[in-house]
Design a protein around this motif. Structure first.
Motif, PDB file in Angstrom:
ATOM      1  N   VAL A   1       0.857  -1.179   0.000  1.00 29.55           N
ATOM      2  CA  VAL A   1       0.000   0.000   0.000  1.00 29.55           C
ATOM      3  C   VAL A   1       0.900   1.237   0.000  1.00 29.55           C
ATOM      4  O   VAL A   1       1.800   1.348   0.846  1.00 29.55           O
ATOM      5  CB  VAL A   1      -0.935   0.043   1.226  1.00 29.55           C
ATOM      6  CG1 VAL A   1      -1.759   1.334   1.233  1.00 29.55           C
ATOM      7  CG2 VAL A   1      -1.862  -1.169   1.240  1.00 29.55           C
ATOM      8  N   VAL A   2       0.671   2.144  -0.934  1.00 33.46           N
ATOM      9  CA  VAL A   2       1.456   3.369  -1.017  1.00 33.46           C
ATOM     10  C   VAL A   2       0.552   4.552  -0.699  1.00 33.46           C
ATOM     11  O   VAL A   2      -0.440   4.798  -1.385  1.00 33.46           O
ATOM     12  CB  VAL A   2       2.097   3.549  -2.404  1.00 33.46           C
ATOM     13  CG1 VAL A   2       2.962   4.816  -2.414  1.00 33.46           C
ATOM     14  CG2 VAL A   2       2.941   2.336  -2.778  1.00 33.46           C
ATOM     15  N   TYR A   3       0.916   5.273   0.359  1.00 30.29           N
ATOM     16  CA  TYR A   3       0.167   6.430   0.837  1.00 30.29           C
ATOM     17  C   TYR A   3       0.961   7.677   0.436  1.00 30.29           C
ATOM     18  O   TYR A   3       1.991   8.002   1.034  1.00 30.29           O
ATOM     19  CB  TYR A   3       0.015   6.331   2.358  1.00 30.29           C
ATOM     20  CG  TYR A   3      -0.717   7.454   3.046  1.00 30.29           C
ATOM     21  CD1 TYR A   3      -2.106   7.438   3.180  1.00 30.29           C
ATOM     22  CD2 TYR A   3      -0.023   8.523   3.615  1.00 30.29           C
ATOM     23  CE1 TYR A   3      -2.772   8.450   3.842  1.00 30.29           C
ATOM     24  CE2 TYR A   3      -0.687   9.543   4.292  1.00 30.29           C
ATOM     25  CZ  TYR A   3      -2.058   9.502   4.402  1.00 30.29           C
ATOM     26  OH  TYR A   3      -2.731  10.505   5.071  1.00 30.29           O
ATOM     27  N   LYS A   4       0.506   8.359  -0.628  1.00 25.49           N
ATOM     28  CA  LYS A   4       1.233   9.507  -1.161  1.00 25.49           C
ATOM     29  C   LYS A   4       0.795  10.799  -0.462  1.00 25.49           C
ATOM     30  O   LYS A   4      -0.384  10.997  -0.189  1.00 25.49           O
ATOM     31  CB  LYS A   4       1.003   9.625  -2.660  1.00 25.49           C
ATOM     32  CG  LYS A   4       1.492   8.411  -3.457  1.00 25.49           C
ATOM     33  CD  LYS A   4       1.316   8.603  -4.956  1.00 25.49           C
ATOM     34  CE  LYS A   4      -0.130   8.708  -5.365  1.00 25.49           C
ATOM     35  NZ  LYS A   4      -0.315   8.800  -6.831  1.00 25.49           N
TER      36      LYS A   4
ATOM     37  N   GLU B   1       5.389  16.055   0.572  1.00 30.55           N
ATOM     38  CA  GLU B   1       5.940  15.403   1.767  1.00 30.55           C
ATOM     39  C   GLU B   1       6.421  13.984   1.480  1.00 30.55           C
ATOM     40  O   GLU B   1       6.910  13.309   2.385  1.00 30.55           O
ATOM     41  CB  GLU B   1       4.882  15.373   2.878  1.00 30.55           C
ATOM     42  CG  GLU B   1       4.347  16.727   3.276  1.00 30.55           C
ATOM     43  CD  GLU B   1       5.448  17.677   3.716  1.00 30.55           C
ATOM     44  OE1 GLU B   1       6.345  17.230   4.475  1.00 30.55           O
ATOM     45  OE2 GLU B   1       5.433  18.843   3.280  1.00 30.55           O
ATOM     46  N   GLY B   2       6.274  13.524   0.240  1.00 34.20           N
ATOM     47  CA  GLY B   2       6.747  12.190  -0.100  1.00 34.20           C
ATOM     48  C   GLY B   2       5.673  11.139   0.053  1.00 34.20           C
ATOM     49  O   GLY B   2       4.487  11.396  -0.178  1.00 34.20           O
TER      50      GLY B   2
ATOM     51  N   LEU C   1       7.782   2.232   5.068  1.00 33.14           N
ATOM     52  CA  LEU C   1       8.931   2.778   4.356  1.00 33.14           C
ATOM     53  C   LEU C   1       8.608   4.215   3.957  1.00 33.14           C
ATOM     54  O   LEU C   1       7.649   4.462   3.232  1.00 33.14           O
ATOM     55  CB  LEU C   1       9.218   1.935   3.108  1.00 33.14           C
ATOM     56  CG  LEU C   1      10.248   2.470   2.120  1.00 33.14           C
ATOM     57  CD1 LEU C   1      11.626   2.504   2.765  1.00 33.14           C
ATOM     58  CD2 LEU C   1      10.253   1.634   0.844  1.00 33.14           C
ATOM     59  N   ARG C   2       9.394   5.164   4.440  1.00 34.06           N
ATOM     60  CA  ARG C   2       9.163   6.578   4.141  1.00 34.06           C
ATOM     61  C   ARG C   2      10.167   7.062   3.101  1.00 34.06           C
ATOM     62  O   ARG C   2      11.368   6.845   3.253  1.00 34.06           O
ATOM     63  CB  ARG C   2       9.255   7.425   5.409  1.00 34.06           C
ATOM     64  CG  ARG C   2       8.123   7.110   6.385  1.00 34.06           C
ATOM     65  CD  ARG C   2       8.180   7.936   7.656  1.00 34.06           C
ATOM     66  NE  ARG C   2       7.036   7.617   8.507  1.00 34.06           N
ATOM     67  CZ  ARG C   2       5.888   8.281   8.506  1.00 34.06           C
ATOM     68  NH1 ARG C   2       5.752   9.349   7.711  1.00 34.06           N
ATOM     69  NH2 ARG C   2       4.888   7.914   9.288  1.00 34.06           N
ATOM     70  N   THR C   3       9.666   7.689   2.050  1.00 30.73           N
ATOM     71  CA  THR C   3      10.502   8.195   0.974  1.00 30.73           C
ATOM     72  C   THR C   3      10.095   9.623   0.625  1.00 30.73           C
ATOM     73  O   THR C   3       8.948  10.034   0.855  1.00 30.73           O
ATOM     74  CB  THR C   3      10.393   7.318  -0.285  1.00 30.73           C
ATOM     75  OG1 THR C   3       9.011   7.145  -0.612  1.00 30.73           O
ATOM     76  CG2 THR C   3      11.036   5.957  -0.062  1.00 30.73           C
TER      77      THR C   3
ATOM     78  N   GLN D   1      14.181  14.056   2.192  1.00 28.80           N
ATOM     79  CA  GLN D   1      13.979  13.064   3.250  1.00 28.80           C
ATOM     80  C   GLN D   1      12.484  12.830   3.439  1.00 28.80           C
ATOM     81  O   GLN D   1      11.712  13.791   3.553  1.00 28.80           O
ATOM     82  CB  GLN D   1      14.577  13.545   4.561  1.00 28.80           C
ATOM     83  CG  GLN D   1      16.103  13.596   4.550  1.00 28.80           C
ATOM     84  CD  GLN D   1      16.714  12.206   4.411  1.00 28.80           C
ATOM     85  OE1 GLN D   1      17.330  11.896   3.407  1.00 28.80           O
ATOM     86  NE2 GLN D   1      16.514  11.382   5.412  1.00 28.80           N
ATOM     87  N   GLY D   2      12.075  11.584   3.457  1.00 29.18           N
ATOM     88  CA  GLY D   2      10.660  11.281   3.640  1.00 29.18           C
ATOM     89  C   GLY D   2      10.212  11.552   5.064  1.00 29.18           C
ATOM     90  O   GLY D   2      10.999  11.494   5.988  1.00 29.18           O
TER      91      GLY D   2
END
Length: 323
Positions: A229-232, A236-237, A247-249, A322-323
């Motif tokens: 799951v990707v929470y955009k 803010e990344g 995982l923060r990007t 930095q995420g």
């Protein structure tokens, strides 16, 4: 997930349309004397991005049997997207047309989707597809906004799951396509529950959860039953939930020319990266790089990068935030 996508053959479900962009960049539509014509539509854009990055893609949708529909068919061929499952409809339905601006300040995108041809996609259309030719099914929330397209998309999800193919879902909530927010929330939540990969922004997950403040928790909860799951979060990344971890990007800052096309390009870059066997962080960051490349150029499908363009961007950019 990478092992399941390694064949790099994708069935993409959803609309293709024509985009008219006011030229030169920075021009308001109401002042335009020239327009750039290009292929658009969220699903077609994703397919174009995948093909440009070395994958294969086939589109399932309907187009109107007129000059705009024929243009879209020709563009799919030009991009190398298989269109054997693109059906012409001969009624009063029309292929989507978007008038967009290559500008950020006071940006206007006007999309004509009344009686949209792509909503004519039927259960028979998806049942005619030989899923053994593909490694995953990709679609966006737009296909669920009206019938018979909604039933067809859910049928495609059922068939993909039965065939062991990953279901990849971009929430892509567009309020103007839906009869009501309540129906949209219920339907998109059902689709999310059936997906293996879910990509959306903070507003979209918040909408599904009943409030933007609940979006992050909702994305985290979906990760309990989905592989990824990707929470955009825009500038803010992103936060990616996978294997019980977060995982923060960050993003790759650029001078944006427009706000459109970023989500489609992110999806293409992410999935292509995973299909190449890249580590999750690298695949997510490649998606972010693709998004930055696209917002810095006019058009959506034409702006999608190929491997050489993506490599050049990554080689010369100072790097993500930095995420």
């Amino acid at each position: 997930m990478s092992d399941r996508l390694k064949g790099r053959r994708f069935l993409v479900i959803g609309r293709v349309g024509m985009d008219l962009t006011a030229m030169p960049p920075g021009t308001r539509t109401c002042e335009a004397r020239e327009m750039m014509v290009s292929m658009g539509g969220s699903s077609a854009n994703i397919a174009a991005g995948l093909v440009k990055l070395g994958c294969s893609a086939s589109l399932v949708t309907c187009v109107s049997d007129d000059a705009v529909g024929w243009y879209c068919e020709d563009q799919l061929e030009a991009y190398g997207i298989e269109r054997r499952h693109v059906r012409r409809v001969k009624g009063e339905e029309r292929t989507s047309l978007a008038l967009v601006e290559a500008r950020v300040e006071d940006h206007q995108s006007v999309i004509y989707r009344n009686n949209a041809a792509d909503f004519c996609m039927s259960v028979a259309d998806v049942e005619a597809v030989d899923l053994t030719r593909f490694d995953a099914v990709i679609t966006t929330g737009t296909v669920f906004a009206a019938e018979p397209s909604r039933a067809a998309a859910f049928r495609a999800f059922e068939l993909a799951r039965a065939a062991g193919l990953p279901v990849i879902f971009d929430v892509d909530y567009r309020p103007y396509s839906w009869p009501s927010p309540q129906i949209a929330s219920e339907v998109l939540s059902r689709a999310g529950d059936m997906a293996d990969v879910i990509v959306g922004n903070d507003e979209e997950f918040g909408f599904m959860a009943g409030g933007i403040e609940r979006g992050f928790a909702h994305a985290s909860a979906l990760a309990q039953t989905s592989e990824l799951v990707v929470y955009k979060m825009g500038p803010e990344g992103a936060v990616t939930f996978a294997n019980g971890e977060e995982l923060r990007t960050g993003i790759y800052p650029v001078d944006a020319l427009k706000p459109t096309g970023a989500g489609d390009s992110f999806m293409a870059g992410l999935i292509a990266g995973l299909a190449e066997g890249r580590r999750l962080r690298e695949a997510v960051l490649r998606g972010s790089a693709c998004a930055s490349i696209v917002v810095a150029k006019p058009g959506c499908a034409p702006a999608m990068p190929d491997p050489a363009e993506l490599k050049a961007f990554l080689d010369t950019h100072p790097g993500p935030t930095q995420g």
